[in-house]
Design a protein around this motif. Structure first.
Motif, PDB file in Angstrom:
ATOM      1  N   LEU A 651      53.274  46.754 112.152  1.00 32.12           N
ATOM      2  CA  LEU A 651      52.736  46.675 110.796  1.00 32.12           C
ATOM      3  C   LEU A 651      51.223  46.880 110.816  1.00 32.12           C
ATOM      4  O   LEU A 651      50.665  47.650 110.026  1.00 32.12           O
ATOM      5  CB  LEU A 651      53.075  45.305 110.182  1.00 32.12           C
ATOM      6  CG  LEU A 651      52.460  45.025 108.805  1.00 32.12           C
ATOM      7  CD1 LEU A 651      53.185  45.801 107.716  1.00 32.12           C
ATOM      8  CD2 LEU A 651      52.489  43.534 108.482  1.00 32.12           C
ATOM      9  N   ILE A 652      50.582  46.207 111.745  1.00 35.33           N
ATOM     10  CA  ILE A 652      49.121  46.296 111.830  1.00 35.33           C
ATOM     11  C   ILE A 652      48.696  47.695 112.267  1.00 35.33           C
ATOM     12  O   ILE A 652      47.698  48.243 111.788  1.00 35.33           O
ATOM     13  CB  ILE A 652      48.563  45.248 112.821  1.00 35.33           C
ATOM     14  CG1 ILE A 652      49.046  43.855 112.467  1.00 35.33           C
ATOM     15  CG2 ILE A 652      47.047  45.281 112.851  1.00 35.33           C
ATOM     16  CD1 ILE A 652      48.832  43.443 111.049  1.00 35.33           C
ATOM     17  N   ASN A 653      49.454  48.264 113.179  1.00 37.27           N
ATOM     18  CA  ASN A 653      49.172  49.630 113.619  1.00 37.27           C
ATOM     19  C   ASN A 653      49.172  50.590 112.442  1.00 37.27           C
ATOM     20  O   ASN A 653      48.279  51.425 112.291  1.00 37.27           O
ATOM     21  CB  ASN A 653      50.252  50.081 114.600  1.00 37.27           C
ATOM     22  CG  ASN A 653      49.729  50.149 116.011  1.00 37.27           C
ATOM     23  OD1 ASN A 653      48.515  50.131 116.221  1.00 37.27           O
ATOM     24  ND2 ASN A 653      50.626  50.220 116.958  1.00 37.27           N
ATOM     25  N   SER A 654      50.184  50.470 111.600  1.00 35.94           N
ATOM     26  CA  SER A 654      50.288  51.346 110.438  1.00 35.94           C
ATOM     27  C   SER A 654      49.151  51.088 109.464  1.00 35.94           C
ATOM     28  O   SER A 654      48.556  52.014 108.925  1.00 35.94           O
ATOM     29  CB  SER A 654      51.624  51.133 109.721  1.00 35.94           C
ATOM     30  OG  SER A 654      52.665  51.580 110.540  1.00 35.94           O
ATOM     31  N   ALA A 655      48.854  49.807 109.267  1.00 34.69           N
ATOM     32  CA  ALA A 655      47.775  49.461 108.345  1.00 34.69           C
ATOM     33  C   ALA A 655      46.449  50.009 108.849  1.00 34.69           C
ATOM     34  O   ALA A 655      45.649  50.555 108.085  1.00 34.69           O
ATOM     35  CB  ALA A 655      47.692  47.946 108.193  1.00 34.69           C
ATOM     36  N   ALA A 656      46.220  49.884 110.153  1.00 35.60           N
ATOM     37  CA  ALA A 656      44.959  50.365 110.721  1.00 35.60           C
ATOM     38  C   ALA A 656      44.880  51.887 110.609  1.00 35.60           C
ATOM     39  O   ALA A 656      43.819  52.458 110.336  1.00 35.60           O
ATOM     40  CB  ALA A 656      44.843  49.930 112.177  1.00 35.60           C
ATOM     41  N   ALA A 657      46.021  52.548 110.817  1.00 39.17           N
ATOM     42  CA  ALA A 657      46.034  54.008 110.700  1.00 39.17           C
ATOM     43  C   ALA A 657      45.751  54.411 109.256  1.00 39.17           C
ATOM     44  O   ALA A 657      44.941  55.314 109.000  1.00 39.17           O
ATOM     45  CB  ALA A 657      47.389  54.552 111.146  1.00 39.17           C
ATOM     46  N   ALA A 658      46.392  53.717 108.310  1.00 34.13           N
ATOM     47  CA  ALA A 658      46.159  54.040 106.901  1.00 34.13           C
ATOM     48  C   ALA A 658      44.705  53.808 106.532  1.00 34.13           C
ATOM     49  O   ALA A 658      44.124  54.561 105.738  1.00 34.13           O
ATOM     50  CB  ALA A 658      47.075  53.201 106.013  1.00 34.13           C
ATOM     51  N   SER A 659      44.087  52.798 107.123  1.00 34.53           N
ATOM     52  CA  SER A 659      42.700  52.520 106.750  1.00 34.53           C
ATOM     53  C   SER A 659      41.770  53.631 107.220  1.00 34.53           C
ATOM     54  O   SER A 659      40.703  53.832 106.650  1.00 34.53           O
ATOM     55  CB  SER A 659      42.267  51.143 107.237  1.00 34.53           C
ATOM     56  OG  SER A 659      42.029  51.167 108.603  1.00 34.53           O
ATOM     57  N   GLU A 660      42.178  54.365 108.236  1.00 34.81           N
ATOM     58  CA  GLU A 660      41.403  55.554 108.639  1.00 34.81           C
ATOM     59  C   GLU A 660      41.374  56.544 107.477  1.00 34.81           C
ATOM     60  O   GLU A 660      40.344  57.148 107.174  1.00 34.81           O
ATOM     61  CB  GLU A 660      42.049  56.237 109.851  1.00 34.81           C
ATOM     62  CG  GLU A 660      42.024  55.409 111.114  1.00 34.81           C
ATOM     63  CD  GLU A 660      40.691  55.476 111.841  1.00 34.81           C
ATOM     64  OE1 GLU A 660      40.056  56.554 111.824  1.00 34.81           O
ATOM     65  OE2 GLU A 660      40.271  54.448 112.402  1.00 34.81           O
ATOM     66  N   ALA A 661      42.537  56.715 106.853  1.00 34.54           N
ATOM     67  CA  ALA A 661      42.622  57.629 105.721  1.00 34.54           C
ATOM     68  C   ALA A 661      41.742  57.156 104.580  1.00 34.54           C
ATOM     69  O   ALA A 661      41.002  57.939 103.978  1.00 34.54           O
ATOM     70  CB  ALA A 661      44.073  57.756 105.257  1.00 34.54           C
TER      71      ALA A 661
END
Lengths: 799, 236
Positions: A651-661
């Motif tokens: 979940l955190i991995n996805s959130a961190a990736a989205a925050s790059e966007a």
């Protein structure tokens, strides 16, 4: 009077014998482990007096009063004040030393609590506690102040400032080193020496630590970095875990101490486990010894606590922490978005910067407060020395005060007013300074004129007591498209400054190409020329590989990088280079780019997300991207998490990736000068006394992804700060985090204060020890069992 | 109690710190049945290596004779009082006990703090790996001590920390002062009772001449008896 005699002794050739352990003697007299030794000693003054006399009889020239832990924190709740304990203890030591030529030291140990950023004790609080002790000791008639058993350079700096600003007694500073010649907090020997060399202290050295043999390599290193008189106060080896006895006997101790005499150490004594017999044996052993001559050390260097940076080859000063011409940076300053600034700092360190320039000057910003705040935060994020860049003397002092290590001031210039205000600060805080070659007549036009101003700056600095090694001259880069003839003058001036004045030089390079196409080419070429002219500190953007490559190559060509070892390693491993943009070809059409983005968010692939976002932004509106793609992707990931199809790290991995966007999108919006996309403000804080903020930071990333503007007050946040910020910024949803049962109390106080303030708001809380019931009992409106749930709460309250 | 020789701290070097991945996964709330994806396994492996590289494992222990065990335990030559039924149970029939403190040092906190700024997912993995690592440090130290002591006919109880059961966290400052942890290993207690550096442990171990009772070996934080019914870290 005694001060002069002491200073003469320090300037002389003879050894000065210190005393041995106080705690060990008190334990023998019945002190229990963990008990307050100062109070124990004061309860039986005759025992204390006798200990001092035993040490004097053994030969001690300086005795340490029993004041090591007499600070406000350790005495809290004892019914005694530091002032009371210290004046009594110093009186007893003075009574022992009466009518002799023995000196009495006010002994001040580490406060026993970690300072920010590793701990919760503020630099200013540490200063206040030391100040209280110094004032009491000086008033009671101590002859000198000995700070010892320090492991944190920041704490030691607070101590030294407290002593310098509140008395005129000589200051001794000793730190405790572990294996690998580092203190527990990671301070290097060279960094300790570098900072203390230019602060006005009388002697430095080592105490406690393993036995003398363990300290030997530390002193062998220390003599290479300082000219100050040296101190060794060693333990009698290591304690036995059953008996508490130390494993080195007096004669063996004395034998092991002798190599320090050869190294030129002047003051010797004992720490834990030693007693009068050790000092007597030491005196006897030293009777026939001669103190070795020390090599004179001359070096230009700055430092952070863990890193010494010597100006013995061209160095890179990262220029990116500066709002000038950078809209995103300006916005971050206005929004108090310190994490943005920290990320820029980490990026530059990874790209190969040796020193970081820090400038936060922006209209409407309280520069002194902001500079101090940013410097404190930077010290928790990078371990590079800092260059404090401001035209505001107040801001410079605020920055210098809280800076941990030896910094550079950027800058002073040839104007009388600048010299008079900046140079005393440079001297007081023991830092280096950049002198700009301009004065009341403006910018000097010729190389000769620049040299003259440089010389005037140098003379003024020397007169202030600043060492020539700490004066760096900036011969000023002018824009070549406007004043083409000036680039040559700048380079010629640098050569003159180096040849005639022997000073180090510094230059901001990037300005040269302003207004020209292909700026990088001009910058790189000018940098090469400046390096050839003897440039020591290149202020550049280290994220541009061409620039850092040029410095790396110059280090080979100018014979600094011996055998080209660092260069070869760099080229082979591409170390220090930011990752190249290997444009992903996953997206051939618009449709597949969108799918690729969804997939990349799911899998948590950060660089792919970043690249795909850049690509998609070329023909999509930011809001379209957020609402049409990113939020649905996050919703889906959140559902998977609820269903336990994926787990927290994913979940955190996805959130961190989205925050790059989101970062890419936000930067674009700011650059276009459009209004942001906020669904409302949320205040987050880890409560007072707690520093476990990873949970809060996870919540922050996720809430930001959903378009909420998070005002992050960080960790260990005072109750009042939460209340004031909520009111001042009219924030209606407040999230508090606490990890420990001990800090939930502070969460409860924060909630009570928010309610008492009358500010209408909702409060949600989270943390490992909380439950729904517990949250309700302390007055919270919502309990967030995890980060994902905080989004539901935000939607409920803010929509 | 029969005479025995406790190994000194320098004889007790921990050669290679290990990380128990299952423990790290429990901190990550990973369900044990779920298999790690290759990406996740790789990321976790990297985090473990980073923690092992940053760790500066340090420990201190000291042996104390026990003065009395009633509803509280007093230790000879120390001002420390250990209160509660659980500690009394742990130290039942023990003539002596070890106080122990261990830390991974500041570097570990630093790298986690830095990761939190740039890469929160990495920070999460680092944090869990570090928690598992300090646990392993204690286990390894305990194993090494047990081996030395058992050869001399001395048995060790389980390791029990302030905050477990009814042993209050509030004894932490006095506990650390007794071992002088600031000087010996750089371990401090903050005003609000936090151990700093963060990845640190303090604990008591009882020493017995007879094999300990079952309860003395299993006594640790008792999830089943804990009031935090929906604690995410609850052992099932």
């Amino acid at each position: 009077m005694k001060k002069q005699i002491l200073q003469q002794r320090l300037a002389g050739q003879d050894f000065v014998l210190l005393d041995g352990a106080m705690g060990t003697m008190l334990l023998a007299a019945g002190l229990k482990l963990g008990e307050n030794s100062e109070l124990f000693a004061l309860a039986q003054p005759e025992v204390l007096l006798d200990i001092h006399r035993q040490y004097m009889a053994a030969g001690s020239n300086i005795i340490y009063a029993c004041t090591f832990g007499a600070n406000a924190r350790k005495l809290a709740g004892s019914g005694h004040t530091p002032e009371e304990v210290i004046s009594r203890a110093v009186q007893i030591a003075k009574q022992a030393a009466q009518d002799t030529d023995t000196f009495v030291a006010l002994d001040i140990g580490s406060l026993g609590e970690l300072l920010e950023p590793a701990g919760t004790l503020r630099f200013e609080q540490a200063y206040a506690m030391f100040k209280e002790m110094v004032l009491a000791g000086a008033a009671a008639g101590a002859d000198l102040i000995a700070f010892e058993t320090m492991t944190d350079l920041y704490e030691l700096k607070a101590a030294v400032l407290a002593a310098q600003e509140n008395c005129d007694l000589p200051i001794f500073c000793t730190m405790t080193f572990d294996k690998n010649n580092r203190t527990f907090s990671g301070v290097s020997v060279a960094a300790m020496a570098c900072l203390l060399n230019s602060l006005d202290v009388a002697a430095i050295g080592v105490n406690c630590s393993p036995g003398p043999e363990g300290i030997l390599p530390v002193i062998q290193e220390m003599v290479q970095y300082t000219n100050l008189p040296l101190i060794v106060k060693a333990n009698a080896g290591l304690p036995n875990p059953q008996t508490g006895a130390y494993d080195i006997a007096p004669e063996e101790f004395a034998r092991q101490m002798l190599p320090f005499a050869d190294l030129g150490v002047q003051m010797l004594g004992g720490c834990c486990g030693t007693g009068p017999a050790y000092i007597a044996a030491l005196k006897q052993a030293l009777a026939g010894a001669r103190r070795g001559q020390r090599q004179l050390v001359k070096q230009s260097a700055v430092c952070s606590p863990t890193r010494l940076v010597q100006l013995n080859q061209p160095l890179i000063v990262g220029e990116r922490l500066n709002p000038t011409g950078k809209k995103v940076f300006q916005q971050a300053l206005r929004d108090d978005n310190i994490d943005y600034i920290l990320a820029r700092a980490i990026e530059q360190q990874e790209a190969g910067a040796d020193i970081l320039d820090v400038n936060v000057g922006l209209p409407g910003i309280d520069e002194p407060a902001m500079l101090a705040r940013v410097i404190k935060a930077l010290q928790g994020a990078v371990d590079l020395p800092l260059q404090i860049d401001s035209s505001n003397p107040e801001a410079i002092e605020a920055g210098l005060r809280v800076c941990n290590g030896k910094a550079i001031v950027n800058s002073v210039n040839g104007k009388a007013e600048s010299l008079a205000t900046i140079l005393p600060l440079v001297k007081k805080y023991g830092v280096a300074v950049i002198g700009l070659t301009l004065d009341e007549n403006g910018l000097a036009q010729t190389a000769e004129q620049r040299l003259q101003i440089a010389e005037r700056i140098m003379q003024a600095a020397l007169a202030e007591g600043i060492a020539p090694e700490d004066i760096y001259i900036d011969c000023l880069t002018l824009t070549v498209s406007a004043q083409q003839e000036q680039a040559r003058e700048t380079l010629a001036a640098m050569r003159l400054v180096k040849e005639r004045l022997g000073l180090k030089t510094v230059l901001g390079v990037s300005n040269i190409s302003f207004g020209l196409p292909q700026r990088e080419l001009i910058n790189q070429t000018f940098l090469s020329m400046a390096l050839a002219a003897g440039l020591d500190l290149a202020i550049i953007n280290p994220n541009i590989p061409a620039m850092t490559d040029t410095v790396a190559a110059a280090r080979v060509l100018l014979n600094y990088d011996r055998g080209g070892a660092a260069y070869i390693q760099r080229v082979a491993g591409e170390t220090g280079r930011p990752a190249e943009n290997n444009a992903v070809s996953v997206a051939d059409s618009a449709q597949s780019a969108e799918q690729a983005l969804l997939k990349a968010v799911h899998k948590g692939l950060k660089s792919e997300v970043r690249q795909l976002t850049v690509q998609l932004l070329q023909d999509k509106e930011p809001m379209q991207l957020i609402n049409g793609l990113l939020i649905p992707a996050l919703d889906e990931v959140g559902q998977f998490y609820e269903q336990e199809r994926i787990f927290l790290p994913q979940l955190i991995n996805s959130a961190a990736a989205a925050s790059e966007a989101f970062e890419v999108i936000k930067a674009q919006i700011i650059k276009q000068g459009r209004a942001g996309v906020s669904k409302g403000k949320i205040l987050l804080a880890t409560v007072w006394g707690d520093i476990h903020d990873i949970g809060k930071n996870i919540v922050k990333v996720i809430l930001e992804n959903y378009g909420y503007q998070v005002v992050d007050l960080g960790k260990d946040v005072p109750v009042q700060t939460v209340v004031e910020t909520a009111i001042a910024q009219d924030i209606r949803l407040i999230g508090l985090s606490a990890l420990m049962t001990t800090t939930v109390a502070s969460m409860e106080q924060t909630i009570a204060a928010l309610h008492a303030s009358g500010h209408a708001c909702h409060i949600f809380v989270g943390g490992a020890v909380l439950t729904q019931e517990y949250a309700a009992a302390i007055g919270a409106d919502f309990y967030a069992k995890d980060a994902n749930q905080s989004v539901q709460i935000a939607k409920t309250v803010l929509g | 109690m029969s005479a025995f020789v406790l190994p000194t701290m320098s004889e007790m070097q921990i050669e290679q710190l290990q990380i128990d991945r299952a423990e790290a996964l429990r901190y990550l709330r990973w369900q044990s049945t779920e298999k790690l994806s290759p990406e996740m396994a790789e990321q976790l492996g990297r985090a473990e290596n980073d923690i092992l590289a940053a760790a500066q494992p340090r420990f201190v222990y000291k042996c104390f004779a026990i003065e009395n065990v009633t509803d509280k335990v007093c230790l000879q030559g120390s001002g420390l009082v250990l209160a509660g039924r659980d500690i009394a149970c742990l130290l039942q029939n023990a003539g002596e006990c070890l106080l122990l403190a261990a830390t991974l040092g500041n570097r570990v906190d630093e790298i986690i703090r830095r990761a939190e700024i740039c890469d929160i997912s990495r920070a999460l993995l680092l944090d869990a790996s570090a928690s598992a690592a300090v646990e392993s440090l204690c286990e390894q130290l305990q194993d090494a001590l047990r081996e030395q002591l058992q050869a001399q006919g001395i048995y060790m109880t389980a390791r029990f920390s302030p905050g477990y059961g009814d042993l209050p966290l509030s004894c932490q400052p006095q506990f650390c002062a007794t071992l002088d942890t600031v000087r010996s290993i750089g371990l401090t207690v903050s005003q609000s009772g936090l151990l700093l550096p963060r990845k640190s442990v303090t604990a008591v171990i009882g020493l017995l001449t007879e094999p300990p009772a079952a309860a003395q070996l299993t006594l640790k934080h008792n999830c089943a008896a804990c009031r935090l019914k929906n604690c995410p870290y609850r052992r099932k």
